[in-house]
Design a protein around this motif. Structure first.
Motif, short mmCIF file in Angstrom:
data_model
loop_
_atom_site.label_atom_id
_atom_site.label_comp_id
_atom_site.label_asym_id
_atom_site.label_seq_id
_atom_site.Cartn_x
_atom_site.Cartn_y
_atom_site.Cartn_z
N ALA A 146 -6.58 9.82 -0.75
CA ALA A 146 -5.98 9.18 -2.20
C ALA A 146 -4.92 9.84 -2.69
O ALA A 146 -3.82 9.11 -2.75
N LYS A 147 -4.67 11.14 -2.66
CA LYS A 147 -3.54 11.80 -3.22
C LYS A 147 -2.45 11.65 -2.24
O LYS A 147 -1.38 11.78 -2.67
N ALA A 150 -0.93 8.48 -2.56
CA ALA A 150 0.23 8.46 -3.57
C ALA A 150 1.29 9.15 -3.44
O ALA A 150 2.67 8.87 -3.85
N LYS A 153 3.83 7.45 -0.95
CA LYS A 153 4.37 6.21 -1.51
C LYS A 153 5.73 6.77 -2.45
O LYS A 153 6.72 6.08 -2.30
N LEU A 206 0.58 15.62 -8.13
CA LEU A 206 0.90 14.11 -8.29
C LEU A 206 2.00 14.08 -9.38
O LEU A 206 1.58 14.36 -10.50
N THR A 208 5.60 11.66 -10.60
CA THR A 208 6.32 10.35 -10.54
C THR A 208 7.62 10.50 -9.51
O THR A 208 7.90 11.79 -9.53
#
Length: 218
Positions: A146-147, A150, A153, A206, A208
């Motif tokens: 999952a990490k 992210a 992306k 994580l 932005t």
């Protein structure tokens, strides 16, 4: 007598189905491996071509940085597109030992690209940023997956936004590439997944896209 005959018929049919399944599985696995081999050979010829061109350019007195950087960016973009294709292929198939070994050969090519790009950056300082994304390939946990999705992306969004100003190189760290291990030791990389920006900034949390782009040279 009739029941024994039916038993042997059923046994023979079951054996035929069993061995047919085994043979089809072997044929399918060989077909997958063959496709990856062809894919690898195509990438291999490209990476050695750019490496040879890079060596020639770096050792030429009249070194043209514009041409060298342009060719390296084009090649890095091709490698990244192939990486995305390979990821889709992996996602739709079972990961086996043979597939891991083949993936390791791709990771070796990407590591060579990283080294080559570092040399270009030393010779020709520019606003081009090197983003290397190291991720876990062999049996990552659900949380790690999952990490990684992210982070992947975010790096892709950065690449889309800045285009040629970013060379994005995704590499699996756990496929046995010795030269990558040396780079990891050199830059003290021991936590994964991780994004390394210009061999300076290391990002493991994580964040932005806006937060990550603060570390880019613009």
């Amino acid at each position: 007598m009739g029941s024994k005959h039916s038993f042997w018929q059923a046994l023979i049919i079951a054996m035929i189905i069993f061995w047919t399944g085994i043979m089809l599985g072997i044929m399918f696995e060989n077909s997958r491996t063959s496709k990856l081999e062809d894919f690898y050979k195509s990438s291999e010829s490209k990476i050695f071509d750019i490496q040879l061109a890079g060596n020639l350019l770096l050792n030429t007195p009249e070194f043209d940085c514009t041409i060298a950087l342009d060719e390296n960016i084009k090649f890095a973009d091709r490698i990244y597109e192939e990486a995305k294709t390979l990821e889709k292929y992996d996602a739709s198939n079972k990961i086996t030992e043979d597939i891991i070994k083949l993936h390791g050969r791709y990771d070796l090519l990407r590591t060579m690209l990283w080294i080559n790009t570092i040399e270009f950056q030393k010779k020709c300082p520019s606003e081009t940023n090197i983003l290397v994304y190291l991720y876990e390939y062999d049996k990552p946990s659900i949380n790690t997956q999952a990490k990684q999705i992210a982070i992947s992306k975010v790096t892709l969004d950065l690449k889309k936004k800045y285009g040629d100003k970013i060379i994005l190189i995704p590499i699996a760290y756990d496929t046995g590439v010795g030269s990558l291990n040396l780079l990891r030791a050199k830059y003290q990389i021991d936590e994964f997944p991780i994004v390394i920006i210009n061999q300076k900034q290391k990002i493991t949390s994580l964040i932005t896209m806006e937060e990550m782009e603060k570390y880019l040279e613009k």
